[in-house]
Design an enzyme around this catalytic site. Structure first.
Site, PDB file in Angstrom:
ATOM      1  N   GLU A 187       0.845  -1.191   0.000  1.00  0.00           N
ATOM      2  CA  GLU A 187       0.000   0.000   0.000  1.00  0.00           C
ATOM      3  C   GLU A 187       0.884   1.246   0.000  1.00  0.00           C
ATOM      4  O   GLU A 187       1.880   1.313   0.723  1.00  0.00           O
ATOM      5  CB  GLU A 187      -0.909   0.002   1.229  1.00  0.00           C
ATOM      6  CG  GLU A 187      -1.826   1.222   1.305  1.00  0.00           C
ATOM      7  CD  GLU A 187      -2.645   1.293   2.581  1.00  0.00           C
ATOM      8  OE1 GLU A 187      -3.701   1.947   2.561  1.00  0.00           O
ATOM      9  OE2 GLU A 187      -2.228   0.701   3.594  1.00  0.00           O
ATOM     10  N   LYS A 261      -9.870   2.210  -2.471  1.00  0.00           N
ATOM     11  CA  LYS A 261     -10.085   1.753  -1.089  1.00  0.00           C
ATOM     12  C   LYS A 261     -11.487   2.120  -0.610  1.00  0.00           C
ATOM     13  O   LYS A 261     -11.880   3.295  -0.607  1.00  0.00           O
ATOM     14  CB  LYS A 261      -9.024   2.370  -0.179  1.00  0.00           C
ATOM     15  CG  LYS A 261      -8.986   1.830   1.239  1.00  0.00           C
ATOM     16  CD  LYS A 261      -7.786   2.425   1.966  1.00  0.00           C
ATOM     17  CE  LYS A 261      -7.596   1.832   3.351  1.00  0.00           C
ATOM     18  NZ  LYS A 261      -6.363   2.379   3.989  1.00  0.00           N
ATOM     19  N   CYS A 302      -5.706  -2.606   2.709  1.00  0.00           N
ATOM     20  CA  CYS A 302      -5.458  -2.408   4.143  1.00  0.00           C
ATOM     21  C   CYS A 302      -6.724  -2.521   4.995  1.00  0.00           C
ATOM     22  O   CYS A 302      -7.166  -3.616   5.312  1.00  0.00           O
ATOM     23  CB  CYS A 302      -4.760  -1.062   4.360  1.00  0.00           C
ATOM     24  SG  CYS A 302      -3.935  -0.934   5.971  1.00  0.00           S
TER      25      CYS A 302
END
Length: 429
Positions: A187, A261, A302
């Site tokens: 990331e 995300k 994440c």
């Protein structure tokens, strides 16, 4: 079909051979005094039997030999004064027996196909497992390749963007030389991880190579090395909005998918860590599943890994592998990083791969590291420590079918009690 009627029925999940078996325990006091039959003895055991199988087998054979995957056993030394119909009435609907030898604890099977207790199928039907996913889960597709190597490039990240891009390229090339057909990056690998840095390092991916040198490099390397790249994530600029975005490139260098995300990292643990991605970033709105030359991959970034619904949605769409570029911190990393990966893998019975930046104790945000590959049984197959490293490990998709046969969770869900709705798929119908 064999129907067994008894007030003492139990299920046995025989994990070593990967089948679910049915057996009956003789109740205490009902052994009838037979010298070979004690209270608690197994007197019936069933699973799938091929029609070609005609040899007698016993329980010892089932436990110790290759016959264990397909055998019918009646361990039968009942007392002389008892008979099978009296103690365990049997309804025979799909199979035929020659005869049962009470003396040798054997049964000869002449024509037998699938033999299970009727209650198993009727119970599954009443629970409506197919309704636990809305729309119903898709069948796991046959992947283009069943076994291959994956490379996890745990990179050190600096404030020098050009250096980060060149460094990532070298790591990808190293992984490919070691046989990796799929490479995963961390990331935010081209930028420091901070709200101040995101606007400065952001790239307009849709505007082309000149506006996005990071993805231009990924495209070129994927094409030249003929590998699939899940390109970690970078800050993306689109109009007046910023996103934390992962790009997936195929072996032809084309952009196959772009995942923004979905769940932004907004947390406050007093005295430990406070971070609010939402100060600068916008949340994505689309779950991402992409078909590649190494199978169907679900993408998360994440914080997305904390939300089991997203992983379950990907599994219902037929994903073989979930990839999560991530940068857990020194507070949550030791407690949750591996735990969440293993949970997502074992819950959905598929592979999970993660890739973190290497740890830099002097940076404003210190990553935990420990990039990892987890198998569909929740086993850690490979993992890094906290320093920079490239991890190479093997993925074997046949393990998915094996584990889903061992533990047939998809057929045991309670669609009569709960369901997971894939809003995007439902609205597209």
């Amino acid at each position: 079909m064999i129907r067994i009627l008894s007030r003492n029925r139990q299920n046995l999940n025989y994990a070593k051979i990967g089948v679910t078996l049915q057996f009956i325990i003789v109740p205490n006091g009902e052994s009838g005094g037979g010298k070979d039959m004690r209270s608690g003895s197994i007197v019936f055991l069933s699973t799938t039997l091929p029609s070609s199988y005609t040899s007698p087998v016993n329980f010892t054979t089932l436990r110790s030999s290759a016959v264990s995957r397909s055998a019918l056993v009646v361990a039968w030394p009942l007392a002389r004064r008892l008979s099978l119909p009296r103690l365990f009435p049997v309804q025979q609907t799909d199979s035929k027996f020659d005869k049962i030898s009470a003396r040798y604890n054997l049964v000869n099977v002449t024509t037998a196909r699938t033999i299970t207790c009727a209650s198993a199928s009727s119970m599954a039907s009443s629970f409506s497992p197919e309704k636990a996913r809305v729309p119903p889960a898709t069948e796991l597709p046959v992947p283009p390749i069943s076994k291959f190597k994956i490379g996890l490039c745990q990179l050190s990240v600096t404030a020098d963007k050009e250096r980060n891009i060149a460094h990532a390229r070298l790591a990808i090339e190293e992984a490919a030389k070691k046989g990796a057909k799929l490479v995963l990056l961390p990331e935010i690998w081209n930028s420091p991880y901070s709200n101040d840095s995101f606007p400065v390092y952001a790239e307009d991916i849709d505007a082309g190579e000149d506006s996005s040198p990071s993805t231009a490099m990924l495209s070129e390397v994927a094409r030249s090395l003929k590998i699939t790249i899940v390109g970690g994530s970078i800050p993306e600029r689109c109009g007046d909005k910023l996103y934390n975005t992962c790009c997936v490139f195929g072996t032809d260098g084309k952009l196959n998918a772009k995942h923004r995300k979905i769940h932004l990292f907004d947390i406050n643990i007093p005295g430990k860590i406070t971070f609010e991605e939402s100060k600068t970033l916008t949340a994505g709105e689309t779950p991402t599943v992409v078909d590649t030359d190494v199978g169907r991959i679900g993408i998360g970034i994440c914080y997305d890994i904390r939300f089991q619904e997203l992983a379950a949605l990907y599994a219902a769409r037929g994903a073989h592998l979930l990839c999560y570029p991530g940068a857990f911190n020194m507070t949550t990393g030791p407690l949750h990083w591996e735990l969440l990966q293993r949970a997502r893998a074992v819950d959905n019975q598929l592979y999970v791969a993660t890739c973190s930046p290497a740890r830099d104790a002097g940076s404003g945000y210190v990553a935990w590291g420990h990039s990892t590959l987890v198998g569909p049984f929740g086993e850690v197959l490979a993992t890094a420590e906290h320093e920079e490293a490239t991890i190479i490990s093997e993925i074997d998709y046949s393990e998915i079918e094996l584990r889903r046969t061992n533990l047939p969770l998809q057929k045991q869900r309670r669609g009569d009690l709960y369901n997971l709705v894939d809003v995007q798929r439902l609205n597209s119908q």
